[in-house]
Design a protein around this motif. Sequence first.
Motif, mmCIF file in Angstrom:
data_model
loop_
_atom_site.group_PDB
_atom_site.id
_atom_site.type_symbol
_atom_site.label_atom_id
_atom_site.label_comp_id
_atom_site.label_asym_id
_atom_site.label_seq_id
_atom_site.Cartn_x
_atom_site.Cartn_y
_atom_site.Cartn_z
ATOM 1 N N GLN A 37 29.611 40.727 35.111
ATOM 2 C CA GLN A 37 30.982 40.275 35.354
ATOM 3 C C GLN A 37 31.477 39.320 34.285
ATOM 4 O O GLN A 37 32.403 38.573 34.507
ATOM 5 C CB GLN A 37 31.067 39.564 36.712
ATOM 6 N N HIS A 40 36.315 38.257 40.296
ATOM 7 C CA HIS A 40 36.485 38.909 41.594
ATOM 8 C C HIS A 40 37.300 37.961 42.474
ATOM 9 O O HIS A 40 37.585 36.831 42.067
ATOM 10 C CB HIS A 40 35.145 39.266 42.253
ATOM 11 N N SER A 85 36.234 36.893 45.267
ATOM 12 C CA SER A 85 35.292 36.139 46.105
ATOM 13 C C SER A 85 35.531 34.626 46.105
ATOM 14 O O SER A 85 35.302 33.978 47.135
ATOM 15 C CB SER A 85 33.851 36.417 45.676
ATOM 16 N N ARG A 89 37.884 41.245 33.840
ATOM 17 C CA ARG A 89 36.518 41.455 33.339
ATOM 18 C C ARG A 89 36.553 41.942 31.913
ATOM 19 O O ARG A 89 37.571 42.454 31.449
ATOM 20 C CB ARG A 89 35.772 42.466 34.214
ATOM 21 N N GLN A 148 41.736 43.691 43.192
ATOM 22 C CA GLN A 148 40.672 43.791 44.173
ATOM 23 C C GLN A 148 41.177 43.349 45.533
ATOM 24 O O GLN A 148 42.128 42.566 45.619
ATOM 25 C CB GLN A 148 39.561 42.813 43.784
ATOM 26 N N GLU A 177 39.002 41.694 48.691
ATOM 27 C CA GLU A 177 37.704 41.366 49.256
ATOM 28 C C GLU A 177 37.925 40.836 50.655
ATOM 29 O O GLU A 177 38.971 40.257 50.957
ATOM 30 C CB GLU A 177 36.996 40.321 48.396
ATOM 31 N N PHE A 204 23.742 42.522 45.689
ATOM 32 C CA PHE A 204 24.711 41.535 45.196
ATOM 33 C C PHE A 204 24.083 40.167 45.435
ATOM 34 O O PHE A 204 23.395 39.976 46.441
ATOM 35 C CB PHE A 204 26.045 41.628 45.960
ATOM 36 N N PHE A 224 25.371 37.507 46.392
ATOM 37 C CA PHE A 224 25.968 36.731 47.486
ATOM 38 C C PHE A 224 25.832 37.389 48.845
ATOM 39 O O PHE A 224 26.296 36.878 49.847
ATOM 40 C CB PHE A 224 27.441 36.455 47.189
ATOM 41 N N GLY A 260 31.645 47.757 47.720
ATOM 42 C CA GLY A 260 30.378 47.053 47.865
ATOM 43 C C GLY A 260 30.478 46.104 49.045
ATOM 44 O O GLY A 260 31.559 45.590 49.348
ATOM 45 N N CYS A 261 29.345 45.872 49.715
ATOM 46 C CA CYS A 261 29.406 45.001 50.894
ATOM 47 C C CYS A 261 28.029 44.451 51.231
ATOM 48 O O CYS A 261 27.039 44.801 50.589
ATOM 49 C CB CYS A 261 29.970 45.755 52.088
ATOM 50 N N GLY A 262 27.968 43.619 52.242
ATOM 51 C CA GLY A 262 26.683 43.114 52.701
ATOM 52 C C GLY A 262 26.852 41.957 53.661
ATOM 53 O O GLY A 262 27.979 41.535 53.963
ATOM 54 N N ALA A 316 30.659 40.502 54.174
ATOM 55 C CA ALA A 316 31.683 40.479 53.125
ATOM 56 C C ALA A 316 31.735 41.846 52.470
ATOM 57 O O ALA A 316 30.764 42.613 52.511
ATOM 58 C CB ALA A 316 31.352 39.409 52.089
ATOM 59 N N PHE A 317 32.871 42.147 51.882
ATOM 60 C CA PHE A 317 33.009 43.424 51.168
ATOM 61 C C PHE A 317 34.062 43.263 50.085
ATOM 62 O O PHE A 317 34.884 42.342 50.136
ATOM 63 C CB PHE A 317 33.405 44.561 52.126
ATOM 64 N N GLY A 318 34.003 44.147 49.104
ATOM 65 C CA GLY A 318 34.993 44.071 48.030
ATOM 66 C C GLY A 318 35.264 45.450 47.456
ATOM 67 O O GLY A 318 34.347 46.268 47.352
HETATM 68 N N1 PHE Z 1 32.414 40.545 44.530
HETATM 69 C C1 PHE Z 1 31.878 41.877 44.343
HETATM 70 C C2 PHE Z 1 32.393 42.431 43.018
HETATM 71 O O1 PHE Z 1 33.423 42.044 42.565
HETATM 72 C C3 PHE Z 1 32.259 42.810 45.434
HETATM 73 C C4 PHE Z 1 31.604 42.464 46.707
HETATM 74 C C5 PHE Z 1 32.199 41.573 47.580
HETATM 75 C C6 PHE Z 1 30.370 42.978 47.018
HETATM 76 C C7 PHE Z 1 31.586 41.231 48.761
HETATM 77 C C8 PHE Z 1 29.742 42.642 48.194
HETATM 78 C C9 PHE Z 1 30.362 41.789 49.043
HETATM 79 O O2 PHE Z 1 31.723 43.237 42.416
#
Ligand code: PHE
Length: 345
Positions: A156, A170, A172, A196, A209, A211, A249, A251, A289-291, A312-314
Amino acid sequence: MDLLKELESLVPELERGLGQASSLSELEELRVAFLGRKGRLARIMSSLPGLAPAERPAVGQKANEIKTALTELFDARKESLDAAREARALARFDPSLPGRAPWRGSLHPTTLVMEEICDIFRELGYDVASGPEVENDHYNFEALNMPPEHPARDMQDTLYITENVLMRTHTSPVQVRTMLSRKPPLAVVAPGKVYRRDSDLTHTPMFHQIEGLLVGHDVSMADLRGTLTAFLRGVFGGETRVRFRPSFFPFTEPSAEVDISCCICGGAGHVNGEPCRVCKTTGWVEILGCGMVDPAVFEAVGYDPEEFTGFAFGLGVERVAMLKYGIGDLRMFFENDVRFLAQFG
Ligand code: PHE
């Protein structure tokens, strides 16, 4: 006194010329020829110094009279030509014709998709939050379990303003800011621009994005699956199949990458016997992406990881728009070609 005669003859000559002039440009030609800097009148005036001093006043006075007379002739002719032109235009004007509506702009596809996604999450009870595009290293990386020298930063790497201030990579950091300013339970989505170092056919240095973050008691991976499945079916249609693949990820732990059944070929891998260009015959496309929020992130914002859990997800908004509308080229989003943009009105 030839000069006096010459001066007087200008008036009938101009009258004749004006009688034949039928357009404003012919009128202008005449004006230059008679009254211009090198016109007839000016030429006569330039011989004034050659006259005997006694003759000059009479010629000078005459010249002024003639100038006034010529100017009046012009003005009168111009007025009548203008009036005739207006009358012709009025004769052509048909007030019974339907009016022409002014051209109206439309929302950019990125904006449309962003709003659609936010609406779905609003219905699910989420708040929409925003934050600065120029961020501190702490909010963009460190609080998200990416200390200096962490290899995940490479993916990133971005545009730095100073050593500790950068264009956010991001959204985030908005989640970090939200966690710092509020107490759980909370659910937010953060839409916005991110930056980026990437730049090629499928990556641009700026993109959008969204998120999401949900924090509460006993939040589980099943909640994450259910939420994302509902969301993705809302955007891509109720038939959409969703699959989760393990990923990483810094985080989130565990982390997953989410694919949806290809919305171009319906997951078949082929369109009319031709290989599907979007999913490359796999029938699946990666969408987000998530987790589950890593306990280290909760610690960084002062939440007790023993008490709270969250997910979280993005996702990239342009990517969603490309899949949803079948847009083949990412550059279309940034070229501002009205022929492209007007299709989303
Ligand atoms: N922040 C990540 C990205 O920009 C996306 C993401 C967010 C992944 C939250 C997992 C959880 O690549």
